[in-house]
Design a protein around this motif. Structure first.
Motif, mmCIF file in Angstrom:
data_model
loop_
_atom_site.group_PDB
_atom_site.id
_atom_site.type_symbol
_atom_site.label_atom_id
_atom_site.label_comp_id
_atom_site.label_asym_id
_atom_site.label_seq_id
_atom_site.Cartn_x
_atom_site.Cartn_y
_atom_site.Cartn_z
ATOM 1 N N GLN A 58 0.831 -1.195 0.000
ATOM 2 C CA GLN A 58 0.000 0.000 0.000
ATOM 3 C C GLN A 58 0.868 1.248 0.000
ATOM 4 N N LYS A 59 1.990 1.213 0.752
ATOM 5 C CA LYS A 59 2.901 2.344 0.796
ATOM 6 C C LYS A 59 3.530 2.619 -0.564
ATOM 7 N N GLU A 60 3.664 1.582 -1.374
ATOM 8 C CA GLU A 60 4.311 1.712 -2.671
ATOM 9 C C GLU A 60 3.299 1.957 -3.797
ATOM 10 N N SER A 61 2.195 2.588 -3.495
ATOM 11 C CA SER A 61 1.209 2.882 -4.528
ATOM 12 C C SER A 61 1.740 3.966 -5.455
ATOM 13 N N ALA A 62 1.362 3.880 -6.721
ATOM 14 C CA ALA A 62 1.869 4.795 -7.746
ATOM 15 C C ALA A 62 1.076 6.088 -7.764
ATOM 16 N N THR A 63 1.784 7.182 -8.026
ATOM 17 C CA THR A 63 1.090 8.449 -8.269
ATOM 18 C C THR A 63 0.790 8.626 -9.752
ATOM 19 N N LEU A 64 1.524 7.885 -10.603
ATOM 20 C CA LEU A 64 1.331 7.992 -12.053
ATOM 21 C C LEU A 64 1.551 6.617 -12.676
ATOM 22 N N LEU A 65 0.663 6.235 -13.592
ATOM 23 C CA LEU A 65 0.802 4.973 -14.321
ATOM 24 C C LEU A 65 0.669 5.281 -15.816
ATOM 25 N N ILE A 66 1.684 4.873 -16.584
ATOM 26 C CA ILE A 66 1.730 5.168 -18.019
ATOM 27 C C ILE A 66 1.799 3.854 -18.791
ATOM 28 N N TYR A 67 0.973 3.727 -19.813
ATOM 29 C CA TYR A 67 0.966 2.514 -20.619
ATOM 30 C C TYR A 67 0.287 2.836 -21.953
ATOM 31 N N GLY A 68 0.251 1.853 -22.847
ATOM 32 C CA GLY A 68 -0.547 2.007 -24.061
ATOM 33 C C GLY A 68 0.212 2.366 -25.317
ATOM 34 N N GLY A 69 1.515 2.268 -25.292
ATOM 35 C CA GLY A 69 2.313 2.555 -26.485
ATOM 36 C C GLY A 69 3.736 2.077 -26.284
ATOM 37 N N VAL A 92 4.927 1.916 -17.101
ATOM 38 C CA VAL A 92 5.820 2.536 -16.116
ATOM 39 C C VAL A 92 4.955 3.128 -15.006
ATOM 40 N N ALA A 93 5.334 2.855 -13.772
ATOM 41 C CA ALA A 93 4.667 3.453 -12.620
ATOM 42 C C ALA A 93 5.665 4.336 -11.885
ATOM 43 N N THR A 94 5.200 5.498 -11.450
ATOM 44 C CA THR A 94 6.071 6.398 -10.696
ATOM 45 C C THR A 94 5.439 6.731 -9.353
ATOM 46 N N LYS A 95 6.294 7.071 -8.419
ATOM 47 C CA LYS A 95 5.821 7.559 -7.129
ATOM 48 C C LYS A 95 6.477 8.913 -6.899
ATOM 49 N N ASN A 96 5.675 9.942 -6.965
ATOM 50 C CA ASN A 96 6.173 11.316 -6.864
ATOM 51 C C ASN A 96 7.213 11.571 -7.964
#
Length: 575
Positions: A25-36, A51-55
């Motif tokens: 839960q602590k490692e939840s993403a703030t941004l998730l990018i996909y689809g290309g 790609v998932a990012t956190k902050n």
């Protein structure tokens, strides 16, 4: 007893499960990018689905199914819808404030004739008070359709310019920045409009040239260090204008997918401005800055302080920029043999080579990278000689020095393998070939062009990375143009068929690395950026098409759709 053990084991496993869930839960993403297509420039997995990012940090790069585990209701989703993503692009050699000021002053980069310049200045005069300076940059006489009939040494004269601006001093910098063009009013203010009557020739400048006509009068062209005869009379910029230029430069970077910028030569005032912009949270590009070698007091001050490596990864100062020769366009590049189109002229040594040796030694002693501008083959050889002498003298201090030569445009064949042997990084701007190669052959002749100019593949095969860029404002800040030049070796009009010296083309993978991971390496930053790798900074560039597979003749149609800096969207096309 067994029941008790079983109960305790169940409790323990339950605790582990809860801990695991809490950690996840602590490692939840703030941004998730996909689809290309997502090109990582990471050799362990060159392409990923998501790609998932956190902050500001990359949390995950891999399959979409695995990335979904990091998604929560708060995660922002970006569906690429077939568009392509790479690591954030890094401008490997440019002039950040020059980029901003080019948007404030006259931008002459697309002019195709002297008359266009005259017309632009005439228009500017209408909106300028008498006595106020008119400044601009970007003209290049070798790119014009034709030279004026009264040209001297291949350059225009000031008379037509002076006629339309009698009451305003005008100074227009060459695209290269290594020459300038002044009108009569500017030369009058500088006291240079007539020949000296006291026997002192004010037009003789060491390391530069004031071009003269057949009567000995200045034509308005000031080459290399002679430019200071005019520049010292130009009023300093105001703080308000500096801030505006800075903001315009940041916005221009975002529009072009640039998240990092190697700023090639700055002074005290610019450092103070950058620090202020960072304090105001307006520094939204990662600046890797080089101290200008024109200010010895500044260099000495930083030797005492030592490098500044920003823990926030926004403003780093750990290198020194030396300007050692001029440019081919102004015939200021320092050559081993004279110019083919100006016999007896070898260009200019704009900085004594003993200064290069001394700076190299002090750089090693104090932890500073040295980055020397060199375009001509003699300048490159002389600098390599001084670097090598310093490395030999301070052998125990040479580990991972990453000294650079900026441009390394024209090399003697014997010096090409020396870059890898000495660990000297060439920072080369591929778009210069697209712009300069059609006329550079006039300066150097066919043999020197083919054996030593724009030798990208030979340098890469020798085992040294190349840092790419545009040298903005010498060229427009357009990484797509430089990428295209890297892989095609053609002009931006697509000529010639097959490209100039095609054996020196970069592959698309090499070209992308030169704008990302290898550029980061050139700034000691490959561990924090330059590839889409877990733990690195969340800087990305998104394009409207796949620049790694689209047909070559369609590459220049590539546009930046989105720029992500520090895990935040800072630019969207059409917004």
């Amino acid at each position: 007893m067994r029941l008790r053990i079983s109960f305790l084991l169940s409790l323990f496993l339950g605790f582990l499960l809860l801990s695991s869930c809490a950690t996840e839960q602590k490692e939840s993403a703030t941004l998730l990018i996909y689809g290309g297509p997502i090109y990582t420039v990471d050799t362990t997995q060159t392409m990923v689905e998501a790609v998932a990012t956190k902050n500001d940090t990359i949390l995950f790069a891999g399959t979409l199914a695995e990335a979904e585990a990091y998604k929560t209701e708060e995660t922002e989703i970006i569906d690429l819808q077939g568009k392509t993503m790479t690591p954030g692009l890094i401008e490997g050699h440019g002039h950040f404030m020059g980029l901003g000021y080019n948007e404030l002053n006259l931008d002459l980069i697309n002019t195709t004739s002297y008359q266009e310049i005259v017309d632009m200045v005439a228009e500017a005069v209408k909106n300028t008070e008498p006595g106020e300076w008119i400044l601009g940059r970007g003209w290049h006489q070798s790119k014009w359709d034709a030279l004026p009939e009264d040209a001297v040494n291949g350059f225009q004269t000031h008379y037509k310019l002076s006629q339309v601006s009698p009451d305003n001093p005008v100074y227009l910098s060459h695209a290269s920045g290594h020459a300038g063009f002044a009108n009569a009013k500017a030369m009058e203010i500088a006291g240079l409009q007539v020949l000296a009557k006291d026997g002192i020739d004010k037009l003789e400048v060491e390391g530069g040239e004031v071009m003269r006509d057949k009567l000995g009068q200045p034509t308005g062209i000031f080459n290399e260090r002679a430019q200071n005869l005019i520049w010292k009379h130009v009023p300093e910029n105001t703080p308000e204008k500096d801030r505006k230029a800075f903001e315009l430069a940041v916005a221009a970077c975002h529009r072009h997918g640039i998240t990092g910028f190697h700023d090639a030569g700055i002074g005290k005032e610019t450092i103070a401005l950058y620090e202020q912009m960072k304090a105001e949270n307006k520094l939204n590009v990662r600046l890797y800055t080089m101290l200008t070698g024109w200010d010895p007091e500044l260099i000495e001050e930083w030797y005492k302080k030592g490098p500044m490596v920003d823990p926030d990864n926004l403003l780093t100062i750990r290198s020194i920029k030396l300007n050692c020769d001029g440019a081919l366009g102004s015939r200021g590049a320092w050559l081993l043999e004279s110019y083919t189109d100006r016999p007896g002229h070898f260009g200019h040594e704009t900085l004594p080579m003993e200064v290069v040796k001394e700076t190299a030694l002090n750089g090693l002693r104090n932890g500073f990278q040295v980055c020397s501008h060199a375009i001509g083959d003699r300048a490159n050889r002389e600098i390599l000689d001084r670097y090598e002498a310093a490395f030999t003298e301070l052998l125990d201090m040479t580990k991972d020095h990453r000294f650079r030569i900026e441009h390394a445009q024209h090399l003697h064949p014997d010096d090409i393998p020396r870059f890898a042997a000495l660990g000297v990084i060439p920072a080369m701007q591929a778009v210069h070939l697209s712009s300069d190669r059609p006329w550079a052959i006039d300066r150097l002749g066919e043999k020197r062009i083919k054996e030593g100019a724009y030798m990208w593949q030979d340098l890469l095969k020798s085992g040294i990375p190349i840092v790419n860029g545009t040298d903005v404002p010498v060229e427009p800040l357009n990484p797509i143009a430089s990428f295209y030049g890297s892989v095609s070796r053609k002009t931006l009009k697509g000529l010639p068929e097959g490209g100039y010296e095609p054996e020196q083309k970069m592959t698309r993978e090499q070209a992308l690395r030169s704008y990302t991971l290898d550029a980061a390496y050139g700034a000691f930053e490959e561990n924090i950026k330059g590839s889409i790798t877990v733990g690195k900074l969340a800087d990305f560039t998104i394009y409207n098409q796949d620049l790694m597979s689209v047909a070559e003749d369609k590459l220049l149609d590539t546009e930046i759709e989105m720029t992500i800096f520090n895990g935040q969207i800072v630019y969207r096309k059409n917004e």
